[in-house]
Structure formats: C-alpha cells, structure tokens
Design an enzyme around this catalytic site. Structure first.
Site, short mmCIF file in Angstrom:
data_model
loop_
_atom_site.label_atom_id
_atom_site.label_comp_id
_atom_site.label_asym_id
_atom_site.label_seq_id
_atom_site.Cartn_x
_atom_site.Cartn_y
_atom_site.Cartn_z
N ASP A 1 20.41 15.21 13.99
CA ASP A 1 19.55 14.08 14.36
C ASP A 1 19.71 12.95 13.36
O ASP A 1 19.32 13.09 12.20
CB ASP A 1 18.08 14.53 14.38
N TYR B 1 18.89 5.13 9.59
CA TYR B 1 19.19 6.02 8.45
C TYR B 1 20.47 5.60 7.72
O TYR B 1 20.74 6.09 6.63
CB TYR B 1 19.35 7.49 8.92
N LYS C 1 19.37 6.73 17.42
CA LYS C 1 18.20 5.96 17.89
C LYS C 1 18.40 4.48 17.59
O LYS C 1 19.02 4.14 16.58
CB LYS C 1 16.93 6.43 17.15
N HIS D 1 13.49 4.37 18.93
CA HIS D 1 12.96 4.99 17.70
C HIS D 1 11.43 4.81 17.59
O HIS D 1 10.73 5.73 17.18
CB HIS D 1 13.67 4.36 16.49
#
Ligand SMILES: NC(=O)c1ccc[n+]([C@@H]2O[C@H](COP(=O)([O-])OP(=O)(O)OC[C@H]3O[C@@H](n4cnc5c(N)ncnc54)[C@H](OP(=O)(O)O)[C@@H]3O)[C@@H](O)[C@H]2O)c1
Length: 274
Positions: free
Chosen positions: A46, A51, A76, A109
């Site tokens: 994930d 990120y 996302k 997200h």
C-alpha cells in the site's frame, strides 16, 4: 506459514487480506523494505502519491523476482490533486513512478469535503478503471455521508474504503455501512502507529496466546473481516506481523479488545482535512 486469505471485491477482483504499508518509509529505503516484505510472503503493498516512495515500491516489486501479476499494489491521489484533470495527471504520474502498466487498486486518499471535488475525482477514477489502467477503484477516509453522496451522484460503488481503524477506533458504523453495500473495509494505522502496543489488555492476550501485542491486533483485524496493512521497516517485525495464522481469538478476547474503544484518532477527522 499459512497463505494469506484473499477477499473478493465487488468488481470480482480479489485482494490479499494482509498487506504491507509503506507510509513514512523514505524513498531510498523503500525498495529494500518491499523486497523484505515480499520475501517474507506479503503479496500486497500500500503506497500513495503523498508518500513519495512509489518509485521504490515499483523497484522492490521488480527486484523481488516475482511476476508483476503476483503482487497487489495500491496507490492514491492526494487531496490537493482532487478534481478530474488533476486526478488523471496524478494517476499517470503514479503509474510512471511505479513503472507499471496497471495499478491494482487506486484510491481517493481523502474526500477533502471543503474543496468539494471528490465526486469529480471519482469520475476520473471510473475513467482509468474503464480504460483498464486501474483494475479496481475505491476511496479512503470516507465517512458514510461521503459514501452516500457518491452513491447518489455516480454509478460505481467503491470496491474498498480504507479508514483509520484499530482497537481505540473500531469504526463500527463505517464497517456496517460498507458491509451492507459490498464495500471492503481496509484498516490504516492498524496498530495505531504502534502507540497501542503497550496496552495491558493486549499484553495479557499476547501472553495467553504466546504471541506479540501486534500479532493480537492484526489477528483481531482479520477476524473482523478487514483488510489490514501494517507498516514496519524492521525485517523481524515485517515477518512477525505476517505470522498471525496459527492462533484464533475467542469471544472473550474479542470482548476484551472491544472494551478498548476510546474514539481516539492518530490522524485527522476526514471532515476536517481540505
Ligand atoms: N489512507 C490513509 O489516509 C492512510 C493514513 C495512514 C496510513 N495509511 C497506510 O496504512 C499503513 C499502516 O499505517 P501506519 O504506517 O500509519 O501505522 P501502523 O502500521 O499502525 O504502525 C506502524 C508503526 O508501528 C511500528 N510497528 C510495526 N510493527 C510492529 C511490531 N510488530 N511491534 C512493535 N512495533 C511495530 C512501526 O515501527 P517499525 O517500522 O520500527 O517496526 C511503526 O512505527 C501505512 O504505511 C499506509 O500504507 C493510510
């Protein structure tokens, strides 16, 4: 080690119920962490544009030697890119960074309701799903009223709703809503970012079953029917977080964990972001 169960999504695809989260893993360390996770037996990773480690995830999958089709990868679109065209651009960038032709699951997200663009964002996700570039599409951090709005204004029920979920915040209302509509609930920060692991009830249950508090919480998540994506950068914890198929929590254990509910969040309330 027992194999990881798969859940069937409402679009017919399947998702490994236990996956590996990579939030806050620096890009330079991500490929190694993903290789360690895949060697340990995880088949689901994930990540997210936010990120800033999608390149490392793609690199880790390639270095693992596994076929791309054997690893389920989620990414996302970040809330500042909510909107139709900006989501399409963000999706293209995620694919490029991952180095993949398709993403297994692509999520909104955060709904970011104040900027009011999540319905347009959803239409962009329907498009990349229709183009075959995202195999499944879903949402994250959606309250039931956000899901109600998508149901009124679109024809696609999300495959997944990924929400903060741990014993302090078991999200019963969201889980019941999702279950009634065929949406799989996925737990983010399933260990409450590690903060819950010193809890004395979890220590007692860990002793009882000869496991760790983290294994108790991950097992609880699986028994609730959630998809669960614990993060770790320690090879030992990466392995032990997967070793949760050799014991079963009984009704008394589940009641003890249910009593830990406090409503405490480690992240923002989705109505307050964006
Ligand atoms: N959709 C969203 O808005 C959203 C938000 C947050 C997170 N997520 C996703 O959910 C994933 C998991 O959430 P998270 O990373 O926030 O938190 P988490 O998985 O609940 O907890 C991770 C923390 O717990 C520690 N830990 C992990 N396993 C442990 C063990 N067996 N014993 C002791 N400590 C342990 C880790 O440290 P070490 O690394 O040192 O082991 C890390 O500090 C993320 O990586 C991300 O993929 C999604």
């Amino acid at each position: 080690m027992a194999s990881i169960p798969e859940l069937t999504l409402n679009d017919g695809n399947s998702i490994p119920q236990l996956g590996f989260g990579v939030y806050k893993i620096p890009e330079a360390e991500t490929a190694d962490a993903v290789v360690a996770a895949l060697e340990a037996g995880y088949r689901h990773v994930d990540t997210a544009a936010f990120y800033a480690n999608e390149h490392g995830v793609g690199e880790g999958v390639r270095r693992s030697g596994l076929d791309r089709s054997e690893v389920f990868v989620t990414s996302k679109v970040w809330w500042t890119d909510n909107g139709y065209d900006s989501t399409l651009r963000s999706f293209d960038r995620s694919l490029e960074l991952l180095g993949f032709d398709t993403i297994d699951l692509f999520l909104i997200h955060w709904p970011a309701p104040k900027s009011d663009r999540y319905v347009e964002t959803w239409r962009a996700l329907e498009r990349v799903r229709d183009e075959g570039r995202a195999r499944s599409i879903g949402v994250a951090n959606f309250h039931t009223h956000h899901l109600d709005r998508l149901a009124r204004e679109s024809g696609t029920v999300p495959a997944v709703n990924q929400v903060e979920l741990h014993p302090w915040l078991p999200q019963e209302e969201v889980r019941a809503y999702d279950a009634a509509r065929g949406i799989v609930t996925e737990a983010w920060s399933p260990l409450a970012r590690g903060r819950i692991l010193g809890d004395p009830t979890l220590a007692r249950l860990a002793d009882k079953h000869g496991v760790t508090p983290a294994q108790v919480v991950i097992r609880w998540q699986l028994q609730l029917g959630n998809v669960v994506i614990p993060k770790s950068t320690s090879p030992e914890r990466i392995r032990s977080n997967l070793d949760v198929f050799g014991f079963v929590l009984d009704a008394e254990d589940l009641a003890a964990i249910a009593a830990l509910e406090s409503g405490e969040r480690t992240g923002k309330d989705p109505d307050d972001l964006g």
